[in-house]
Design a protein around this motif. Structure first.
Motif, short mmCIF file in Angstrom:
data_model
loop_
_atom_site.label_atom_id
_atom_site.label_comp_id
_atom_site.label_asym_id
_atom_site.label_seq_id
_atom_site.Cartn_x
_atom_site.Cartn_y
_atom_site.Cartn_z
N UNK A 110 -4.99 8.95 5.18
CA UNK A 110 -4.96 9.74 3.94
C UNK A 110 -6.31 10.38 3.67
N UNK A 111 -7.38 9.62 3.87
CA UNK A 111 -8.73 10.14 3.62
C UNK A 111 -9.00 11.38 4.47
N UNK B 117 -3.54 -1.64 6.79
CA UNK B 117 -3.89 -0.99 5.52
C UNK B 117 -5.07 -0.05 5.71
N UNK B 118 -6.05 -0.49 6.47
CA UNK B 118 -7.21 0.37 6.73
C UNK B 118 -6.78 1.64 7.44
N UNK B 119 -5.90 1.52 8.41
CA UNK B 119 -5.39 2.70 9.12
C UNK B 119 -4.71 3.67 8.15
N UNK B 120 -3.92 3.13 7.23
CA UNK B 120 -3.21 3.98 6.27
C UNK B 120 -4.18 4.72 5.36
N UNK B 121 -5.19 4.01 4.88
CA UNK B 121 -6.18 4.64 4.00
C UNK B 121 -6.94 5.72 4.76
N UNK B 122 -7.35 5.41 5.97
CA UNK B 122 -8.12 6.37 6.77
C UNK B 122 -7.31 7.63 7.05
N UNK C 65 0.82 -1.21 0.00
CA UNK C 65 0.00 0.00 0.00
C UNK C 65 0.86 1.26 0.00
N UNK C 66 0.53 2.18 -0.90
CA UNK C 66 1.28 3.43 -1.03
C UNK C 66 1.20 4.26 0.25
N UNK C 67 2.22 5.06 0.49
CA UNK C 67 2.22 5.89 1.70
C UNK C 67 1.28 7.08 1.53
N UNK C 68 1.05 7.77 2.64
CA UNK C 68 0.07 8.86 2.65
C UNK C 68 0.42 9.95 1.65
N UNK C 69 1.68 10.32 1.56
CA UNK C 69 2.06 11.42 0.67
C UNK C 69 1.77 11.08 -0.79
N UNK C 70 1.97 9.82 -1.16
CA UNK C 70 1.68 9.41 -2.54
C UNK C 70 0.18 9.44 -2.80
N UNK C 71 -0.62 9.01 -1.83
CA UNK C 71 -2.06 9.07 -1.98
C UNK C 71 -2.55 10.52 -2.06
#
Length: 332
Positions: free
Chosen positions: A134-135, A127-132, A93-99
């Motif tokens: 960024x969101x 992964x869910x934590x990372x997406x959240x 999963x891509x990092x926050x800055x890339x998202x």
């Protein structure tokens, strides 16, 4: 046998759609089996329905492939599946800055919706934590609608995504229930239905669509449209198989352009008030007839897809302008 339905009858199907009536199986099949000479007449009827609900506005969406490959599923159409030998990039999963950079690119392409897609059966807690994370930052800094497509969710995961600010959750049905076991065996059609229902319960807008060209019959295409009507999906991406070398469906061929246009019109008739999107594979199937799709659909993906290239966003902007349509601004 080709349909002999008259032009005035195509208009009648449009009136039925506007009145909220569901087309019968014979009526729906008549659209798919119509003589190719009838396509413009069918699109004219579909356009009246499309214009009633959406005028001449076009919604633009952009995907980021947030996690590529590394998928344990055996979906026959997908270059990221465990059974694929396609030479694709594989990464976690891509990092926050890339998202976040992807979200800025979506805005540059005039997209109103940004969809974070991750390969896999479903997200891990990390992964869910990372997406959240960024969101939340995107919601604070950019006027975008956010869509997530992370696979099968449980109730708690759906609740967390909704609370973080995800507007829409995508989980495609892909094919008919009868055809499903020939495409995927590592999860079921019913599991996909259940995930869409969970998203709805958590107040995320349900996005669910299909892939045309995977050995389904015309009757099954109609059944897919019926299923999405029953599911009450708000957004319906219509993908056309892009047969990728190294996948089990690499020799499936392409859906001819005129057949693809009939499919798009059919979904407009059966799901008249919904956002219907010409999605993955439109460039391959529709080719030079892509502009005609906008007479039935009101939404497009701009830019690349998951592992395949899309049309340049500037070309899509030009199509919209040349037809006298306009890009719909994001309204949160």
């Amino acid at each position: 046998m080709k349909s002999a339905m008259a032009y005035t009858d195509w208009q009648q199907l449009g009136y039925k759609a506007l009145n909220g009536e569901r087309l019968s199986m014979p009526e729906a099949l008549a659209v798919l089996e119509a003589d190719d000479d009838e396509v413009l007449s069918i699109l004219h009827a579909a356009f009246k329905v499309r214009k009633h609900y959406y005028g001449k506005k076009v919604k633009l969406n952009m995907i980021i492939n947030a996690k590529s490959g590394l998928c344990p599923e055996d979906c026959g159409y997908c270059s990221q599946s465990i059974v694929s030998t396609a030479p694709i990039k594989r990464y976690a999963l891509l990092d926050k800055e890339t998202l976040l950079a992807g979200a800025r690119e979506a805005m540059a392409r005039k997209a109103g919706t940004y969809c974070i897609v991750a390969a896999g059966k479903g997200p891990t807690n990390k992964e869910l934590d990372q997406v959240i994370e960024a969101v939340k930052e995107i919601r604070e800094s950019m006027p975008l609608k956010l869509c997530a497509c992370l696979g099968i969710l449980n109730e708690s995961q759906a609740e967390r995504l909704s609370a973080a600010g995800v507007h829409r959750y995508n989980h495609n049905l892909n094919t008919s229930k009868a055809n499903y076991p020939s495409i995927t065996t590592t999860h079921t059609y019913d599991q996909r239905i259940e995930t869409v229902e969970r998203a709805k319960r958590q107040n995320m807008s349900p996005c669910s669509g299909v892939i045309i060209g995977m050995g389904e019959t015309n009757e099954e295409i109609v059944e897919m449209a019926y299923a999405l009507r029953e599911l009450d999906a708000d957004s319906i991406p219509i993908n056309f198989l892009n047969a990728i070398a190294g996948t089990p469906l690499e020799h499936a061929g392409r859906t001819p352009a005129l057949k693809a246009l009939k499919v798009l019109a059919l979904f407009r008739f059966l799901c008249p008030a919904k956002e219907i999107r010409a999605a993955g594979g439109r460039e391959v199937s529709l080719r030079s007839l892509q502009p005609l799709s906008l007479f039935a659909v009101n939404s497009l993906f701009v830019g690349d897809y998951l592992t395949t290239e899309g049309q340049d966003a500037a070309a899509d902007h030009a199509i919209i302008e040349d037809l006298g349509f306009e890009i719909e601004e994001c309204a949160l």
